[in-house]
Motif scaffolding. Structure first.
Motif, short mmCIF file in Angstrom:
data_model
loop_
_atom_site.label_atom_id
_atom_site.label_comp_id
_atom_site.label_asym_id
_atom_site.label_seq_id
_atom_site.Cartn_x
_atom_site.Cartn_y
_atom_site.Cartn_z
N HIS A 1 25.80 2.95 -1.92
CA HIS A 1 26.66 4.15 -1.99
C HIS A 1 28.07 3.82 -1.50
O HIS A 1 29.07 4.25 -2.08
N ILE A 2 28.14 3.05 -0.40
CA ILE A 2 29.45 2.66 0.15
C ILE A 2 30.18 1.77 -0.84
O ILE A 2 31.40 1.92 -1.06
N LYS A 3 29.47 0.85 -1.47
CA LYS A 3 30.05 -0.03 -2.51
C LYS A 3 30.72 0.80 -3.60
O LYS A 3 31.84 0.50 -4.03
N LYS A 4 30.05 1.85 -4.04
CA LYS A 4 30.60 2.71 -5.10
C LYS A 4 31.91 3.36 -4.65
O LYS A 4 32.90 3.39 -5.39
N GLN A 5 31.93 3.86 -3.42
CA GLN A 5 33.15 4.51 -2.92
C GLN A 5 34.30 3.51 -2.79
O GLN A 5 35.46 3.84 -3.06
N VAL A 6 33.97 2.30 -2.38
CA VAL A 6 35.00 1.26 -2.26
C VAL A 6 35.54 0.88 -3.64
O VAL A 6 36.76 0.77 -3.84
N LYS B 1 38.12 4.95 -2.93
CA LYS B 1 38.08 6.07 -1.98
C LYS B 1 38.06 5.58 -0.52
O LYS B 1 38.46 6.33 0.38
N ILE B 2 37.57 4.37 -0.31
CA ILE B 2 37.53 3.78 1.03
C ILE B 2 38.01 2.34 0.93
O ILE B 2 37.62 1.62 0.00
N ARG B 3 38.84 1.93 1.88
CA ARG B 3 39.32 0.55 1.88
C ARG B 3 39.04 -0.10 3.23
O ARG B 3 39.11 0.58 4.28
N PRO B 4 38.74 -1.38 3.25
CA PRO B 4 38.51 -2.06 4.53
C PRO B 4 39.83 -2.27 5.26
O PRO B 4 40.87 -2.50 4.62
N ASN C 1 35.55 -5.40 -6.03
CA ASN C 1 37.01 -5.47 -5.83
C ASN C 1 37.40 -6.01 -4.46
O ASN C 1 38.58 -6.00 -4.09
N LEU C 2 36.43 -6.49 -3.68
CA LEU C 2 36.72 -7.00 -2.33
C LEU C 2 36.48 -8.52 -2.24
O LEU C 2 35.59 -9.06 -2.90
N SER C 3 37.26 -9.16 -1.40
CA SER C 3 36.98 -10.55 -1.03
C SER C 3 35.75 -10.59 -0.14
O SER C 3 35.27 -9.55 0.35
N PHE C 4 35.21 -11.79 0.08
CA PHE C 4 34.07 -11.91 0.98
C PHE C 4 34.43 -11.44 2.40
O PHE C 4 33.62 -10.80 3.08
N GLU C 5 35.65 -11.75 2.83
CA GLU C 5 36.07 -11.35 4.18
C GLU C 5 36.16 -9.82 4.29
O GLU C 5 35.70 -9.23 5.29
N GLU C 6 36.72 -9.19 3.29
CA GLU C 6 36.82 -7.73 3.29
C GLU C 6 35.42 -7.10 3.26
O GLU C 6 35.15 -6.14 3.99
N ALA C 7 34.55 -7.63 2.43
CA ALA C 7 33.19 -7.08 2.32
C ALA C 7 32.42 -7.22 3.63
O ALA C 7 31.70 -6.31 4.04
N ALA C 8 32.59 -8.36 4.30
CA ALA C 8 31.87 -8.59 5.55
C ALA C 8 32.28 -7.63 6.66
O ALA C 8 31.53 -7.41 7.62
N SER C 9 33.46 -7.03 6.52
CA SER C 9 33.95 -6.11 7.56
C SER C 9 33.25 -4.76 7.53
O SER C 9 33.38 -3.97 8.47
N LEU C 10 32.50 -4.47 6.47
CA LEU C 10 32.05 -3.10 6.24
C LEU C 10 30.61 -2.73 6.65
O LEU C 10 30.38 -1.59 7.04
N PRO C 11 29.61 -3.62 6.53
CA PRO C 11 28.23 -3.11 6.64
C PRO C 11 27.91 -2.36 7.93
O PRO C 11 27.39 -1.23 7.86
N LEU C 12 28.20 -2.91 9.09
CA LEU C 12 27.79 -2.23 10.31
C LEU C 12 28.58 -0.94 10.54
O LEU C 12 27.98 0.11 10.80
#
Length: 333
Positions: free
Chosen positions: A289-294, A298-301, A116-127
């Motif tokens: 696990h974070i992917k599932k919550q997003v 439950k969590i948004r960038p 459900n995230l764009s590439f930009e939104e997804a890139a904001s999350l890993p670290l």
């Protein structure tokens, strides 16, 4: 391929865009075409030479510590990904370099990106996601009803941390300015301290945990809010003896870190508390696990700005001001 590099350590060393060969892959690696990468404080800490005690890099160095993109190639023994998969990740520290068009990364350090995230939104999350996940699940072992202070709640780590702490059932206090108040409130913060007008250490008492991203005097004052046997996790403090032993860094660094962290050790004893320095580890499993919550909402960038790859230096300069609310992302594609 195009890449952003530094050619030496130093606070005023600029990023330079250069052409370098596309990286090769090992049998457990994937080659990712990078669509977006995010700016993190560790990027300029590496540039400044502040992590040389923990990591040394050869120059020129391609910078950047997390990303999203598509799989272009897969090594012979890769089992989790196929060509065309949309992924996000944080490469291991010896293989950073996400400010580039392509990245070779071990499959264990990557997850499929949230659908459900764009590439930009997804890139904001890993670290920020992995940092917080490891602080809360592995070190603090945060439980429902516990009270946690999260510093700099409107920042990149803070915006993720507030959301995860609330999902884990904690009572969350955070520090923010007037400009960050509405944002941290919307993320679920229970108590908001305006750090420009109030002293958090004089207001908050009997907290189970503190998550520190600022270091320095803020970290030292944070011991005052803890109950007996409370815990502090910091990503900006100094590594200590415990960290050196847990990471098998050898006798010399164990002695060195014991010396530089003497003040933290004294504060631990004075307040009957424990201090943990966190140097986050990559984990594709935790990103899943974070992917599932997003995906479950439950969590948004939280993104402050999306900036073209060519303007990476401007993006780092902006993040260094400390004014960003959430993350700043570089757009490659």
């Amino acid at each position: 391929m195009k890449a952003m590099v530094i050619k030496r350590y130093g606070k005023d060393v600029p990023l330079q865009q250069v052409e370098v060969p596309i990286p090769t892959i090992g049998e457990k690696d994937i080659l990712v075409e990078i669509y977006a990468a995010s700016i993190n404080p560790v990027d300029y800490k590496i540039r400044d030479g502040k992590v040389k005690m923990l990591l040394t890099y050869q120059m020129p160095l391609i910078v950047g510590n997390d990303f999203s993109g598509k799989v272009l190639k897969a090594g012979a023994k890769v089992t989790n990904f196929k060509i065309g998969d949309e992924v996000y990740g944080r490469p291991r520290k010896t293989r950073i370099g996400t400010f580039a068009e392509y990245l070779s990364v071990h499959e264990d350090d990557v997850s499929l990106k949230p659908k459900n995230l764009s590439f930009e939104e997804a890139a904001s999350l890993p670290l920020v996601g992995l940092t917080t996940w490891q602080a809360f699940h592995e070190i603090l072992k945060l439980k429902p009803g516990q009270k946690i202070l999260i510093h700099a709640g409107a920042g990149g780590v803070g915006t993720f941390a507030i959301q995860l702490a609330k999902q884990m059932g904690a009572y969350v206090a955070t520090t923010a300015s007037d400009k960050g108040y509405e944002l941290v409130k919307s993320l679920g913060a229970d108590e908001i301290i305006n750090y420009k007008q109030q002293d958090f250490e004089g207001i908050l008492k009997n907290y189970d945990a503190v998550f520190d991203t600022l270091g320095g005097e803020t970290l030292e004052k944070s011991f005052n809010v803890l109950k007996a046997q409370g815990k502090i996790v910091s990503v900006s403090g100094l590594p200590n003896r415990k960290f050196a032993i847990q990471n098998n860094l050898g006798l010399l660094k164990t002695i060195l870190f014991s010396i530089v962290s003497r003040k933290m050790t004294a504060l631990e004893k004075k307040h009957d508390a424990t201090y943990h320095f966190l140097f986050m580890k990559p984990s594709g499993e935790q990103l899943s696990h974070i992917k599932k919550q997003v995906e479950e909402g439950k969590i948004r960038p939280i993104i402050d700005q999306i900036i073209p790859f060519e303007d990476a230096q401007k993006a780092i300069n902006y993040v260094e001001t400390g004014k960003a609310k959430g993350k700043v992302v570089l757009k490659m594609k």
